[in-house]
Write an enzyme that holds these catalytic residues in place. Sequence first.
Site, PDB file in Angstrom:
ATOM      1  N   GLY A  72      -7.277  -8.094   0.623  1.00 35.85           N
ATOM      2  CA  GLY A  72      -5.857  -7.897   1.567  1.00 35.85           C
ATOM      3  C   GLY A  72      -5.081  -9.236   1.711  1.00 35.85           C
TER       4      GLY A  72
ATOM      5  N   ARG B   6       0.914  -1.410  -0.069  1.00 36.55           N
ATOM      6  CA  ARG B   6       0.053   0.051   0.041  1.00 36.55           C
ATOM      7  C   ARG B   6       0.829   1.236  -0.177  1.00 36.55           C
ATOM      8  NH1 ARG B   6      -5.113  -1.516   4.043  1.00 36.55           N
ATOM      9  NH2 ARG B   6      -6.007  -2.906   2.551  1.00 36.55           N
TER      10      ARG B   6
HETATM   11  P1  ADP Z   1      -8.855 -11.358   1.035  1.00 37.72           P
HETATM   12  O1  ADP Z   1      -8.369 -10.621   2.618  1.00 37.72           O
HETATM   13  O2  ADP Z   1      -7.989 -11.354   0.031  1.00 37.72           O
HETATM   14  O3  ADP Z   1     -10.268 -11.063   0.547  1.00 37.72           O
HETATM   15  P2  ADP Z   1     -10.021 -13.506   2.801  1.00 37.72           P
HETATM   16  O4  ADP Z   1      -9.739 -12.570   3.815  1.00 37.72           O
HETATM   17  O5  ADP Z   1     -11.414 -13.854   2.208  1.00 37.72           O
HETATM   18  O6  ADP Z   1      -9.075 -12.958   1.353  1.00 37.72           O
HETATM   19  O7  ADP Z   1      -9.489 -14.726   3.009  1.00 37.72           O
HETATM   20  C1  ADP Z   1      -8.155 -15.338   3.385  1.00 37.72           C
HETATM   21  C2  ADP Z   1      -8.330 -16.074   4.597  1.00 37.72           C
HETATM   22  O8  ADP Z   1      -8.792 -17.114   4.411  1.00 37.72           O
HETATM   23  C3  ADP Z   1      -6.844 -16.177   5.270  1.00 37.72           C
HETATM   24  O9  ADP Z   1      -6.721 -15.718   6.544  1.00 37.72           O
HETATM   25  C4  ADP Z   1      -6.650 -17.773   5.179  1.00 37.72           C
HETATM   26  O10 ADP Z   1      -6.077 -18.275   6.169  1.00 37.72           O
HETATM   27  C5  ADP Z   1      -8.024 -18.169   5.338  1.00 37.72           C
HETATM   28  N1  ADP Z   1      -8.456 -19.538   4.661  1.00 37.72           N
HETATM   29  C6  ADP Z   1      -8.348 -19.930   3.421  1.00 37.72           C
HETATM   30  N2  ADP Z   1      -8.613 -21.246   3.083  1.00 37.72           N
HETATM   31  C7  ADP Z   1      -9.035 -21.611   4.336  1.00 37.72           C
HETATM   32  C8  ADP Z   1      -9.281 -22.966   5.054  1.00 37.72           C
HETATM   33  N3  ADP Z   1      -9.480 -24.015   4.003  1.00 37.72           N
HETATM   34  N4  ADP Z   1      -9.438 -23.012   6.232  1.00 37.72           N
HETATM   35  C9  ADP Z   1      -9.511 -22.274   6.913  1.00 37.72           C
HETATM   36  N5  ADP Z   1      -9.073 -20.838   6.661  1.00 37.72           N
HETATM   37  C10 ADP Z   1      -8.768 -20.697   5.225  1.00 37.72           C
HETATM   38  C1  3PG Z   2      -8.659  -2.016   4.857  1.00 32.50           C
HETATM   39  O1  3PG Z   2      -7.763  -2.378   5.502  1.00 32.50           O
HETATM   40  O2  3PG Z   2      -9.494  -2.551   4.353  1.00 32.50           O
HETATM   41  C2  3PG Z   2      -9.007  -0.521   4.896  1.00 32.50           C
HETATM   42  O3  3PG Z   2      -7.745   0.154   5.396  1.00 32.50           O
HETATM   43  C3  3PG Z   2      -9.945  -0.214   5.729  1.00 32.50           C
HETATM   44  O4  3PG Z   2     -10.009  -0.428   6.927  1.00 32.50           O
HETATM   45  P1  3PG Z   2     -11.372  -0.581   7.843  1.00 32.50           P
HETATM   46  O5  3PG Z   2     -11.859  -1.838   7.672  1.00 32.50           O
HETATM   47  O6  3PG Z   2     -10.593  -0.695   9.416  1.00 32.50           O
HETATM   48  O7  3PG Z   2     -12.294   0.412   7.918  1.00 32.50           O
END
Ligand code: ADP
Ligand code: 3PG
Length: 392
Positions: free
Chosen positions: A350, A37
């Site tokens: 993210g 970022r």
């Molecule tokens: P992004 O932030 O890219 O949108 P997400 O937050 O939706 O992605 O997904 C990422 C998270 O999903 C990671 O913390 C990962 O550990 C978790 N994850 C992916 N596959 C599995 C699984 N099979 N079991 C548990 N957690 C998982």
């Molecule tokens: C993010 O990391 O998705 C942005 O910086 C927004 O943060 P927030 O979900 O705490 O508003």
Amino acid sequence: MTQMKKLEDLIVRDKRVLVRVDFNVPIHNGRVTDELRIEAALPTIQYLLSQRAKVILASHLGRPDGKPDQKYSLEPVAVLLSKLLKREVLFLHDCVGEDIEEKVMQMRSGQVALLENLRYHAEEEAGDATFARGLANLGEVYVDDAFAVAHRAHASVVGVPKLLPHAAGKLLQAEVSTLTGLMAAPKKPFVAIIGGAKISDKIEFMKNLMKKADTIVISGAMANTFLAAQGHNMRESVLDKKGFAVAREILATAQRKNIEVILPVDVVVASSPSSKRTRTVTVGQLDDGDMALDIGPASTTNIHVALQDAQTIFWNGTLGYTEEEAFRTASTAVAKTIASSKALSVIGGGDTAGFIDSIGMNSKFGFVSTGGGAALELLSGKKLPAVVALSR
Ligand code: ADP
Ligand code: 3PG
Ligand code: MG
């Protein structure tokens, strides 16, 4: 459609330019551990410096609940930024107030300052107009380059542009045009890979996706929910029971619209994410206590095949529990397949972007979005408050 005002059309020469960036980055032991970022904001900062502007950067970091908390200080970011820009970055210990105004008034052309965390003031998230006025006092013009927070109607992104001449920075412009373009007119075949954890975060996006995609690959913990909704016993796997009905609805819609859906046929299981004892099993063969933490080799091959003819690829959500080395195999293999493809590839999310960065593959894709929630909302077809504010 109304357009955001552009940085290149704003007169910034020798002016105090208040720039909202999203420097909400992970920090461990006082050091930034993911620079994506910050690097993504450099083109705007460098452009402003080439115009001899006085650059005043404002950001939030984490969720400090409206009060100062050293854990969420942006100071480590100032240190890194100074290294990346190869020039001094003045760190200011607050973001509003007379003392800060005085310091900012003394800035020379070509100087850069970073304000302390906006969320040390509860007024930021409340969208408070007086707080926005306090921020606006610091600049003569305002530039928003904080795509990742564009879905929040906070004072620094929605209030300030009401008070100052404003424009969207280079990153915000690129994010909005790439992600909107992806959903408006993707070159076909369009293959979308959706992984990650929570179905509820991604329902709207998946529904919108079904208007455009030819193939949808479902992976990660997201796939556990779909497989369980189909009647497979996923044992101790992370899944979202409340998502079963939606999962079935998505599968039915896909069938009606002739969209190919690829679900895992095999998974890598262990008793917990920290366990080193892993087994690969066919879906439907999980034992008591098993957690599916990555997709298996046969599933990875299926994805590889689906990507062969793709002209557009979008990937959001890791395919496994990538925080642990043992469950990064499928995500790493698929990242390599996408990187070697001729398709336009866009990565969103993210954790997904963080994973890509951690394996050193940032530059191998068409576009890596810096937004998590903001990218998903934009891809769902929603209007982002910051984009609306910059279009007026
Ligand atoms: P992004 O932030 O890219 O949108 P997400 O937050 O939706 O992605 O997904 C990422 C998270 O999903 C990671 O913390 C990962 O550990 C978790 N994850 C992916 N596959 C599995 C699984 N099979 N079991 C548990 N957690 C998982
Ligand atoms: C993010 O990391 O998705 C942005 O910086 C927004 O943060 P927030 O979900 O705490 O508003
Ligand atoms: Mg995430």
